[in-house]
Design a protein around this motif. Structure first.
Motif, PDB file in Angstrom:
ATOM      1  N   LEU A   1       0.827  -1.198   0.000  1.00  0.00           N
ATOM      2  CA  LEU A   1       0.000   0.000   0.000  1.00  0.00           C
ATOM      3  C   LEU A   1       0.865   1.252   0.000  1.00  0.00           C
ATOM      4  CD1 LEU A   1      -2.669  -1.094   2.638  1.00  0.00           C
ATOM      5  CD2 LEU A   1      -2.770  -1.322   0.152  1.00  0.00           C
ATOM      6  N   LEU A   2       0.332   2.327  -0.591  1.00  0.00           N
ATOM      7  CA  LEU A   2       1.004   3.618  -0.622  1.00  0.00           C
ATOM      8  C   LEU A   2       0.153   4.651   0.102  1.00  0.00           C
ATOM      9  CD1 LEU A   2       2.267   3.643  -4.321  1.00  0.00           C
ATOM     10  CD2 LEU A   2       3.602   3.201  -2.254  1.00  0.00           C
ATOM     11  N   PRO A   3       0.734   5.383   1.059  1.00  0.00           N
ATOM     12  CA  PRO A   3       2.102   5.211   1.570  1.00  0.00           C
ATOM     13  C   PRO A   3       2.237   3.875   2.280  1.00  0.00           C
ATOM     14  CG  PRO A   3       0.873   6.698   2.976  1.00  0.00           C
ATOM     15  CD  PRO A   3      -0.011   6.427   1.794  1.00  0.00           C
ATOM     16  N   PRO A   4       3.475   3.380   2.450  1.00  0.00           N
ATOM     17  CA  PRO A   4       3.665   2.060   3.077  1.00  0.00           C
ATOM     18  C   PRO A   4       2.988   1.984   4.440  1.00  0.00           C
ATOM     19  CG  PRO A   4       5.709   2.845   2.114  1.00  0.00           C
ATOM     20  CD  PRO A   4       4.749   3.994   2.037  1.00  0.00           C
ATOM     21  N   ARG A   5       2.118   1.001   4.593  1.00  0.00           N
ATOM     22  CA  ARG A   5       1.404   0.818   5.853  1.00  0.00           C
ATOM     23  C   ARG A   5       0.787  -0.563   5.858  1.00  0.00           C
ATOM     24  NH1 ARG A   5      -1.923   3.379   2.294  1.00  0.00           N
ATOM     25  NH2 ARG A   5      -4.184   2.963   2.366  1.00  0.00           N
ATOM     26  N   ALA A   6       0.406  -1.019   7.032  1.00  0.00           N
ATOM     27  CA  ALA A   6      -0.291  -2.292   7.137  1.00  0.00           C
ATOM     28  C   ALA A   6      -1.732  -2.117   6.655  1.00  0.00           C
ATOM     29  CB  ALA A   6      -0.280  -2.778   8.579  1.00  0.00           C
ATOM     30  N   ALA A   7      -2.280  -3.173   6.078  1.00  0.00           N
ATOM     31  CA  ALA A   7      -3.666  -3.111   5.608  1.00  0.00           C
ATOM     32  C   ALA A   7      -4.615  -3.047   6.800  1.00  0.00           C
ATOM     33  CB  ALA A   7      -3.984  -4.334   4.764  1.00  0.00           C
ATOM     34  N   PRO A   8      -5.685  -2.251   6.721  1.00  0.00           N
ATOM     35  CA  PRO A   8      -6.694  -2.260   7.777  1.00  0.00           C
ATOM     36  C   PRO A   8      -7.346  -3.643   7.874  1.00  0.00           C
ATOM     37  CG  PRO A   8      -7.040  -0.440   6.230  1.00  0.00           C
ATOM     38  CD  PRO A   8      -6.030  -1.348   5.617  1.00  0.00           C
ATOM     39  N   ALA A   9      -7.977  -3.910   9.005  1.00  0.00           N
ATOM     40  CA  ALA A   9      -8.751  -5.142   9.134  1.00  0.00           C
ATOM     41  C   ALA A   9      -9.928  -5.097   8.160  1.00  0.00           C
ATOM     42  CB  ALA A   9      -9.250  -5.293  10.565  1.00  0.00           C
ATOM     43  N   TYR A  10     -10.377  -6.301   7.769  1.00  0.00           N
ATOM     44  CA  TYR A  10     -11.486  -6.377   6.818  1.00  0.00           C
ATOM     45  C   TYR A  10     -12.562  -7.312   7.347  1.00  0.00           C
ATOM     46  CZ  TYR A  10     -14.067  -6.349   2.468  1.00  0.00           C
ATOM     47  OH  TYR A  10     -15.055  -6.161   1.529  1.00  0.00           O
ATOM     48  N   ASP A  11     -13.795  -6.815   7.394  1.00  0.00           N
ATOM     49  CA  ASP A  11     -14.943  -7.622   7.785  1.00  0.00           C
ATOM     50  C   ASP A  11     -16.144  -7.113   7.004  1.00  0.00           C
ATOM     51  OD1 ASP A  11     -16.814  -9.256   8.962  1.00  0.00           O
ATOM     52  OD2 ASP A  11     -16.868  -8.138  10.856  1.00  0.00           O
ATOM     53  N   ARG A  12     -16.288  -7.647   5.775  1.00  0.00           N
ATOM     54  CA  ARG A  12     -17.327  -7.175   4.860  1.00  0.00           C
ATOM     55  C   ARG A  12     -17.233  -5.659   4.688  1.00  0.00           C
ATOM     56  NH1 ARG A  12     -21.222 -11.004   3.762  1.00  0.00           N
ATOM     57  NH2 ARG A  12     -22.853  -9.458   3.389  1.00  0.00           N
ATOM     58  N   GLY A  13     -16.016  -5.178   4.633  1.00  0.00           N
ATOM     59  CA  GLY A  13     -15.699  -3.764   4.504  1.00  0.00           C
ATOM     60  C   GLY A  13     -14.405  -3.481   5.244  1.00  0.00           C
TER      61      GLY A  13
ATOM     62  N   ALA B   1      -9.227   5.291  11.982  1.00  0.00           N
ATOM     63  CA  ALA B   1      -9.488   6.641  12.458  1.00  0.00           C
ATOM     64  C   ALA B   1     -10.822   6.760  13.178  1.00  0.00           C
ATOM     65  CB  ALA B   1      -9.437   7.613  11.285  1.00  0.00           C
ATOM     66  N   ASP B   2     -11.852   6.171  12.629  1.00  0.00           N
ATOM     67  CA  ASP B   2     -13.176   6.339  13.245  1.00  0.00           C
ATOM     68  C   ASP B   2     -13.987   5.055  13.269  1.00  0.00           C
ATOM     69  OD1 ASP B   2     -13.685   6.045  10.593  1.00  0.00           O
ATOM     70  OD2 ASP B   2     -14.347   8.097  10.260  1.00  0.00           O
ATOM     71  N   SER B   3     -13.343   3.928  12.961  1.00  0.00           N
ATOM     72  CA  SER B   3     -13.986   2.607  13.014  1.00  0.00           C
ATOM     73  C   SER B   3     -15.102   2.426  11.996  1.00  0.00           C
ATOM     74  CB  SER B   3     -14.521   2.318  14.428  1.00  0.00           C
ATOM     75  OG  SER B   3     -13.450   2.304  15.345  1.00  0.00           O
ATOM     76  N   ARG B   4     -15.245   3.351  11.043  1.00  0.00           N
ATOM     77  CA  ARG B   4     -16.225   3.153   9.983  1.00  0.00           C
ATOM     78  C   ARG B   4     -15.731   2.090   9.020  1.00  0.00           C
ATOM     79  NH1 ARG B   4     -16.632   6.517   6.384  1.00  0.00           N
ATOM     80  NH2 ARG B   4     -14.719   7.701   6.821  1.00  0.00           N
ATOM     81  N   LYS B   5     -16.674   1.457   8.346  1.00  0.00           N
ATOM     82  CA  LYS B   5     -16.313   0.501   7.305  1.00  0.00           C
ATOM     83  C   LYS B   5     -16.374   1.193   5.945  1.00  0.00           C
ATOM     84  CE  LYS B   5     -17.663  -3.813   9.543  1.00  0.00           C
ATOM     85  NZ  LYS B   5     -18.489  -5.034   9.445  1.00  0.00           N
ATOM     86  N   ALA B   6     -15.353   0.950   5.145  1.00  0.00           N
ATOM     87  CA  ALA B   6     -15.301   1.509   3.797  1.00  0.00           C
ATOM     88  C   ALA B   6     -15.404   0.378   2.791  1.00  0.00           C
ATOM     89  CB  ALA B   6     -13.996   2.287   3.596  1.00  0.00           C
ATOM     90  N   GLY B   7     -16.107   0.611   1.709  1.00  0.00           N
ATOM     91  CA  GLY B   7     -16.286  -0.422   0.700  1.00  0.00           C
ATOM     92  C   GLY B   7     -15.018  -0.730  -0.071  1.00  0.00           C
ATOM     93  N   PHE B   8     -14.130   0.267  -0.193  1.00  0.00           N
ATOM     94  CA  PHE B   8     -12.870   0.056  -0.908  1.00  0.00           C
ATOM     95  C   PHE B   8     -11.806   0.944  -0.289  1.00  0.00           C
ATOM     96  CE2 PHE B   8     -15.132   3.473  -3.043  1.00  0.00           C
ATOM     97  CZ  PHE B   8     -14.157   4.437  -3.247  1.00  0.00           C
ATOM     98  N   LEU B   9     -10.552   0.542  -0.453  1.00  0.00           N
ATOM     99  CA  LEU B   9      -9.449   1.385  -0.006  1.00  0.00           C
ATOM    100  C   LEU B   9      -9.184   2.439  -1.066  1.00  0.00           C
ATOM    101  CD1 LEU B   9      -6.709  -0.835   1.686  1.00  0.00           C
ATOM    102  CD2 LEU B   9      -8.314   0.761   2.738  1.00  0.00           C
TER     103      LEU B   9
ATOM    104  N   HIS C   1     -18.985  -3.190  -4.128  1.00  0.00           N
ATOM    105  CA  HIS C   1     -19.003  -3.572  -2.717  1.00  0.00           C
ATOM    106  C   HIS C   1     -20.414  -3.921  -2.259  1.00  0.00           C
ATOM    107  CE1 HIS C   1     -18.120  -3.731   1.531  1.00  0.00           C
ATOM    108  NE2 HIS C   1     -19.032  -2.795   1.758  1.00  0.00           N
ATOM    109  N   ARG C   2     -21.395  -3.153  -2.705  1.00  0.00           N
ATOM    110  CA  ARG C   2     -22.771  -3.469  -2.322  1.00  0.00           C
ATOM    111  C   ARG C   2     -23.198  -4.824  -2.885  1.00  0.00           C
ATOM    112  NH1 ARG C   2     -23.354   2.199  -3.140  1.00  0.00           N
ATOM    113  NH2 ARG C   2     -24.191   1.941  -5.253  1.00  0.00           N
ATOM    114  N   ARG C   3     -22.695  -5.165  -4.055  1.00  0.00           N
ATOM    115  CA  ARG C   3     -23.009  -6.447  -4.669  1.00  0.00           C
ATOM    116  C   ARG C   3     -22.257  -7.589  -3.988  1.00  0.00           C
ATOM    117  NH1 ARG C   3     -22.612  -4.965  -9.424  1.00  0.00           N
ATOM    118  NH2 ARG C   3     -24.778  -5.171 -10.066  1.00  0.00           N
ATOM    119  N   LEU C   4     -20.998  -7.336  -3.632  1.00  0.00           N
ATOM    120  CA  LEU C   4     -20.128  -8.390  -3.101  1.00  0.00           C
ATOM    121  C   LEU C   4     -19.317  -7.864  -1.919  1.00  0.00           C
ATOM    122  CD1 LEU C   4     -18.560 -10.077  -6.256  1.00  0.00           C
ATOM    123  CD2 LEU C   4     -20.018 -11.176  -4.567  1.00  0.00           C
ATOM    124  N   PRO C   5     -19.906  -7.775  -0.749  1.00  0.00           N
ATOM    125  CA  PRO C   5     -19.160  -7.260   0.405  1.00  0.00           C
ATOM    126  C   PRO C   5     -18.003  -8.158   0.824  1.00  0.00           C
ATOM    127  CG  PRO C   5     -21.314  -8.104   1.070  1.00  0.00           C
ATOM    128  CD  PRO C   5     -21.315  -8.070  -0.424  1.00  0.00           C
TER     129      PRO C   5
END
Length: 306
Positions: A18-30, A35-43, A129-133
């Motif tokens: 990932l750019l900038p270099p970082r660990a991937a966020p956790a993923y659970d159907r999003g 930062a705020d614990s919201r789920k995002a459909g894509f990075l 994402h809505r089709r395939l979470p």
């Protein structure tokens, strides 16, 4: 998700670049953003501004491509070529996934496959994402994919390379992310001599000859396992239409060309005859490849790192 698939997904996530270099966020159907614990459909990633595609182009193509006979046939044939590389624990990446019709087909036909997709257009990714979470989605350029080296068991790049000015660099990037022995399928519009206002308005840099596509794929480290053309049964009327466009609209303004293309796409309808012709074509494609058609298809294997 099976233990095998869960382990594969974890390895895939750990290998992300990932750019900038970082660990991937956790993923659970999003994606769970720290930062705020919201789920995002894509990075989110590279902005689509200045790229040879847009949300408007996405909207034009979305609905027709879902059920139109040539697109349904293309997706079905791609999965036929990739079938040995898909299944529980396999990682499949759709580069240029748009709204996710191909990813959805893999999800339904090959349960347990780890799904990942990239696109530049946020609207398409949100719909995907809505089709395939379950799918791991990234806003990314084919020239700079977020996937680790050799992290995909199978990949597809369908109707993308014609939009990329430096398609050789894109093919090298696809080769980088496909594991040694992995399988990929490339689909591009056929016939450089048929380039018309439709291609121009859809921001194509080129249409391909089979020789050009094969040559560029091999230069990038791929071994071409199978090459054919799709839509040879539709080629006569397709070719005639393209030739007519070249003659009729060569002196038209950009606005006139755009209006023509929008009218052609909006007037696109599904066809039982089209499905029938392509069904017959598929029967023959099992036995012999064809050099003439409206799309070129390559089944490639990665031998660059073997």
């Amino acid at each position: 998700m099976s233990a095998n698939s869960s382990d594969s997904r974890e390895r895939f996530l750990n290998a992300l670049q990932l750019l900038p270099p970082r660990a991937a966020p956790a993923y659970d159907r999003g994606w769970i953003l720290e930062a705020d614990s919201r789920k995002a459909g894509f990075l989110p990633g590279r902005d689509v501004a200045g790229i040879a595609w847009s949300a408007e182009h996405e909207a034009l193509h979305e609905e027709p491509s879902k059920n139109h006979f040539i697109d349904v046939f293309t997706r079905r044939f791609c999965l036929r070529l990739l079938s040995q590389a898909l299944g529980p624990g396999a990682v499949f990446c759709d580069v240029g996934c748009s709204t996710g019709y191909l990813l959805e087909d893999v999800f339904l036909r090959f349960p347990g496959t780890v799904l990942a997709g990239t696109d530049l257009v946020a609207e398409g990714l949100s719909k995907c994402h809505r089709r395939l979470p379950e799918a791991l989605l990234f806003q990314a350029d084919v020239l700079s994919l977020p996937f680790g080296d050799g992290s995909a068991d199978a990949l597809a790049c369908v109707n993308v390379l014609e939009h990329v000015e430096n398609d050789r660099a894109a093919l090298r990037e696809l080769s980088r992310v496909l594991r040694p022995g992995g399988r990929g399928v490339l689909v591009v519009p056929a016939g450089p001599h048929l380039f018309d206002c439709y291609d121009e308005m859809l921001l194509h840099y080129r249409r391909y000859s089979s020789r050009e596509l094969i040559g560029k794929a091999e230069e990038s480290g791929f071994k071409v396992a199978f090459a054919t053309s799709l839509g040879w049964s539709l080629y006569p009327p397709f070719s005639a239409t393209k030739r007519w466009n070249q003659w009729r609209y060569k002196r038209c303004t950009r606005a006139e060309k755009l209006a023509l293309v929008e009218a052609q796409i909006q007037g696109t309808t599904d066809s039982a005859l089209g499905h029938c012709l392509l069904g017959i074509e598929e029967f023959f494609l099992c036995r012999i490849p064809f050099s003439i058609g409206i799309r070129h298809v390559l089944l490639v294997e990665n031998v660059a790192a073997s």
